[in-house]
Design a protein around this motif. Sequence first.
Motif, PDB file in Angstrom:
ATOM      1  N   THR A 103     -11.142   3.112  -2.196  1.00 17.83           N
ATOM      2  CA  THR A 103     -11.506   4.130  -3.457  1.00 17.83           C
ATOM      3  C   THR A 103     -12.857   4.499  -3.495  1.00 17.83           C
ATOM      4  OG1 THR A 103     -11.763   2.318  -5.069  1.00 17.83           O
ATOM      5  CG2 THR A 103      -9.379   3.461  -4.929  1.00 17.83           C
ATOM      6  N   HIS A 107       0.993  -1.401   0.101  1.00 14.77           N
ATOM      7  CA  HIS A 107      -0.035  -0.086  -0.143  1.00 14.77           C
ATOM      8  C   HIS A 107       0.968   1.139   0.056  1.00 14.77           C
ATOM      9  CE1 HIS A 107      -4.017   2.011   1.701  1.00 14.77           C
ATOM     10  NE2 HIS A 107      -3.641   2.693   0.356  1.00 14.77           N
ATOM     11  N   PHE A 108       1.193   1.725  -1.161  1.00 11.90           N
ATOM     12  CA  PHE A 108       1.796   3.044  -1.470  1.00 11.90           C
ATOM     13  C   PHE A 108       1.005   3.882  -2.064  1.00 11.90           C
ATOM     14  CE2 PHE A 108       5.188  -0.054  -1.310  1.00 11.90           C
ATOM     15  CZ  PHE A 108       6.124   0.363  -0.250  1.00 11.90           C
ATOM     16  N   ASP A 109       0.616   4.233  -3.265  1.00  6.84           N
ATOM     17  CA  ASP A 109      -0.323   5.028  -3.747  1.00  6.84           C
ATOM     18  C   ASP A 109      -1.660   4.352  -3.560  1.00  6.84           C
ATOM     19  OD1 ASP A 109       1.398   6.919  -4.312  1.00  6.84           O
ATOM     20  OD2 ASP A 109       1.844   5.952  -6.304  1.00  6.84           O
ATOM     21  N   HIS A 110      -1.804   2.866  -3.883  1.00  2.19           N
ATOM     22  CA  HIS A 110      -3.074   2.162  -3.866  1.00  2.19           C
ATOM     23  C   HIS A 110      -2.610   1.085  -3.182  1.00  2.19           C
ATOM     24  CE1 HIS A 110      -4.448   4.674  -7.014  1.00  2.19           C
ATOM     25  NE2 HIS A 110      -3.295   4.415  -7.569  1.00  2.19           N
TER      26      HIS A 110
END
Length: 636
Positions: free
Chosen positions: A465, A328-331
């Motif tokens: 999201t 889990h960095f950007d997503h």
Amino acid sequence: MWGCGGRRRRRVLFGLLLLATGLAAMLRFNWSTLVPRLLWGRVMGLQAENSQFLLEGMPFRILGGSIHYFRVPRLHWKDRLLKMRACGLNTLTTYVPWNLHEATRGKFDFTGNLDLKAFITIASQVGLWVILRPGPYICSEWDLGGLPSWLLQDPEMQLRTTYKGFTEAVDAYFDQLMKQVVPLQYKRGGPIIAVQVENEYGSYFQDSNYMPYIKMALLNRGIVELLMTSDNKDGLPVGIVEGALATINFQKLEKGIGIHLDVVQHKKPMLVMEYWTGWFDSWGGPHFVYDADDMVNTIEQILKLGASINLYMFHGGTNFGFMNGAVHFDHYKPVVTSYDYDALLTEAGDYTSKYFKLRQLLSKMLEQPLPLPPLIYNKASYGVIQMQQYFSLWEVMSLLLQPIKSELPVNMENLQVNNGNGQAYGYVLYETLIPGDGQLNSGGHVRDRAQVFINTWFIGYLDYTQEDLWIPPGQGYRLLRLLVENCGRVNYGPRLNDQRKGLIGDIFINKTALRNFKIYSLPMDLNFMQRIRWSSYWNAMPDSSVGPAFFRGTLRVEKKPQDTFLKTVGWEKGAVFVNGQNLGRYWNVGPQSTLYLPETLLHQGDNEIIIFEEHTAGRIIESTDLPFLGKTKYVD
């Protein structure tokens, strides 16, 4: 004055004095150094001297490969290790998963597929040395990097630091783990030649006292072999600890890579602790592969530098059950069930072109001829399995389960279940009454994915999201249900302390926080599945098969069981259980569409297949002798 008798008495007294002195010296003597010298001639062990390793004073090059015992059925351990030896490797490396060995705080398990001593002993029997990587954190694309979820019950918990709550738990775990491995060290006559201090701490660095603490935790419990650390080039400067050899991790050999090591430790042998032979997959992405020729050519270049190497992975295996990790960095991206890794052996232990090309390279380098590779296991195709029975989740709740009542949402780990240890994996169902219609908002508190229902009517999903969902109008108060899945805790990066699952805070309707919940724990572990399996409430399959529900069928094995694969095409998302054992998750977003079913979970006769499907169910599942891990993409 004494006469003859006096002289005799003096000689006796002098002899007694010498005996007493000798006994005192013996008591002070460090027998732990003498016993290995007398029994095995092992005193020096593995040493990192100048530009090369020495094993008991003789030049030694580590040709290692990683196999994780917890990802491979115990019956297959020896087969995989023999294949490693036949490839030309001389050293096994393995991680140790704390979250399996101490799944419940204070209760330790080193039996069955978790029998670490047996795994290391088999490695020794087939002619392999061992480098142990005990953590406590292991990364490894494994849930929470191998840390047990009950640590997160503490709201102040700071993982991988010298926070008291963490170090007390590590100390208790190491007290038990070291009893298993200390007698297996090289200087005790065993195969363990080195032990890693934590894992890739330079990529996470938060506490300058942490690595020295872990080092002393090992030394104080009897570890006497060479200590090592492991990091990528960016983490090297802060991931080291005095007294431990620094090693490096990479896939592509960059020019001057040895300079990164030489900066932190001058004139020491180079060990690539993780040379990545492939890569892992995430749900919704491709199946990553790494070119065999590129891999072998890079290994050859590394060896020409005089370096030692460990292949990560030599054999990947499987993330059975709900043990996959996530990134889990950007997503947020959960890791798939298969840990095939495009390694030298497939998920099921079959040879690949990488295996034979590396074997050819190493056979040219080594003076002794290599053993013949063992024969591969046959795979079976047991055909189509018809689902015959059905058990709706709503019936399971009303007939078999008791809810926890709470004014506020409670996260998975802090549910009052499992003798106070909370819930580690699986699903949690939250129910509350709502008036009318309006906008449902998760507040970013769904971890990781929630199916939303009004009574039993599915209306949509909430996840990282999708945080908003419209509730259609209806009469009076209605039952809002959120079935929340823990899709896998992050195993790498700065978000480790933020991995509590379920509903981790308030959710809102028309900006008003919801209250008064009934919460159902659905861990889908062995005990839970036993209640499902032996229930008398199973029904015949309905005309329209939808979830969330359990579906049951029978796989018939006429002769001795063989490995097979279950094709999940036609199903949407859920998990498969064979004779009560959780094979792992499936999801129609891919990449993989088969689950590895090892022969060890089957028996001759009828075998029970239960599928928990969250939404769209099929009516059959097929046993096939070929895996399908998805459309491939080369690692960049």
